[in-house]
Design an enzyme around this catalytic site. Structure first.
Site, mmCIF file in Angstrom:
data_model
loop_
_atom_site.group_PDB
_atom_site.id
_atom_site.type_symbol
_atom_site.label_atom_id
_atom_site.label_comp_id
_atom_site.label_asym_id
_atom_site.label_seq_id
_atom_site.Cartn_x
_atom_site.Cartn_y
_atom_site.Cartn_z
ATOM 1 N N LYS A 25 0.721 -1.204 -0.069
ATOM 2 C CA LYS A 25 0.028 -0.144 -0.049
ATOM 3 C C LYS A 25 0.657 1.207 0.025
ATOM 4 O O LYS A 25 0.484 1.974 -0.880
ATOM 5 C CB LYS A 25 -0.994 -0.004 1.220
ATOM 6 C CG LYS A 25 -2.005 -1.002 1.228
ATOM 7 C CD LYS A 25 -2.790 -1.294 2.361
ATOM 8 C CE LYS A 25 -3.779 -2.272 2.374
ATOM 9 N NZ LYS A 25 -4.814 -2.504 3.505
ATOM 10 N N CYS A 31 -0.496 0.839 6.401
ATOM 11 C CA CYS A 31 -0.660 0.068 7.568
ATOM 12 C C CYS A 31 -1.725 -0.982 7.344
ATOM 13 O O CYS A 31 -2.550 -0.944 5.904
ATOM 14 C CB CYS A 31 -1.575 0.879 8.749
ATOM 15 S SG CYS A 31 -0.336 1.980 9.433
ATOM 16 N N ASP A 32 -1.851 -2.026 7.714
ATOM 17 C CA ASP A 32 -2.695 -3.136 7.598
ATOM 18 C C ASP A 32 -2.901 -3.881 8.862
ATOM 19 O O ASP A 32 -2.104 -4.211 9.349
ATOM 20 C CB ASP A 32 -2.400 -4.070 6.318
ATOM 21 C CG ASP A 32 -3.882 -5.082 5.926
ATOM 22 O OD1 ASP A 32 -4.415 -4.294 5.086
ATOM 23 O OD2 ASP A 32 -3.719 -6.117 6.377
ATOM 24 N N SER A 33 -4.314 -4.307 9.079
ATOM 25 C CA SER A 33 -4.518 -4.911 10.255
ATOM 26 C C SER A 33 -5.344 -6.446 10.009
ATOM 27 O O SER A 33 -6.085 -6.330 9.307
ATOM 28 C CB SER A 33 -5.307 -4.133 11.381
ATOM 29 O OG SER A 33 -4.749 -3.005 11.565
ATOM 30 N N GLY A 88 0.418 -4.270 10.593
ATOM 31 C CA GLY A 88 1.680 -3.927 9.978
ATOM 32 C C GLY A 88 1.947 -2.527 9.557
ATOM 33 O O GLY A 88 0.844 -1.898 9.578
#
Length: 197
Positions: A55, A71-73, A108
């Protein structure tokens, strides 16, 4: 510590934007529209870091002299990875697994420094304990629409907060961005959080 370059959030998440503004960072916002389905990693920690980096890299192409944060969750319970639910029915089924249970929320973080040509990757890990709620409460919560927008089918910063017994670790990580982790990442790039104030 040097003056920080312009800051870009590579996410459409209003929760992440609010967290950044809370600590004095007023970023430009640019969603990557990255197709997450093309990544098939099964380790949740690696998965969120890969997604965060993808991203950030897409957005960084248009913001070359900036700091770009991706970010990624995901939530992992008993080895199963959960992102955003695809439907209200899926959210209800997940909550039936989650109630009176606990999971691990992985977020992340990828911070790209265009000026220095550096990329930092990190992952925040927080344990979340869910309340023992009945089917009626689950259905009422899903009807609000809030769980459909969130990894793990709950929002700690919203109505979902009353359905969480406790957390172990960084609470902002559960919302989508670990502020202590971001501070550390900025320091590693020789910037300070207060340079945004």
């Amino acid at each position: 510590m040097k003056q920080s370059p312009p800051f870009v959030l590579a996410s459409a998440s209003t929760a992440r934007l609010k967290l950044l503004k809370t600590v004095g960072i007023n970023p430009m916002v640019c969603s990557s529209n990255f197709d997450e389905s093309q990544i098939t990693e099964t380790n949740p920690l690696k998965l969120v870091q890969i997604l965060a980096q993808c991203k950030a890299e897409i957005v960084a192409q248009n913001y070359q002299d900036c700091l770009v944060l991706g970010c990624d969750s995901v939530l992992a319970i008993d080895g199963q990875i959960y992102g955003k639910p695809d439907s209200p029915e899926q959210a209800i089924a997940r909550w039936q697994i989650m109630r009176n249970n606990h999971g691990t929320l992985y977020t992340g973080h990828a911070l790209l420094d265009g000026k220095k040509q550096k990329t930092l990757l990190s992952c925040g890990v927080t344990k979340v304990y869910f309340a023992d709620i009945d089917d009626h409460t689950i259905e009422a919560y899903v009807k609000t629409g809030e769980p459909l927008k969130c990894a793990g089918s709950f929002a700690l910063e919203g109505k979902g907060s009353v359905l969480i017994e406790k957390i172990e670790g960084c609470h902002s990580n559960v919302i989508g961005l670990s502020l202590p982790l971001l501070r550390e990442m900025l320091q590693k790039l020789d910037y300070s959080i207060q340079s945004f104030w």
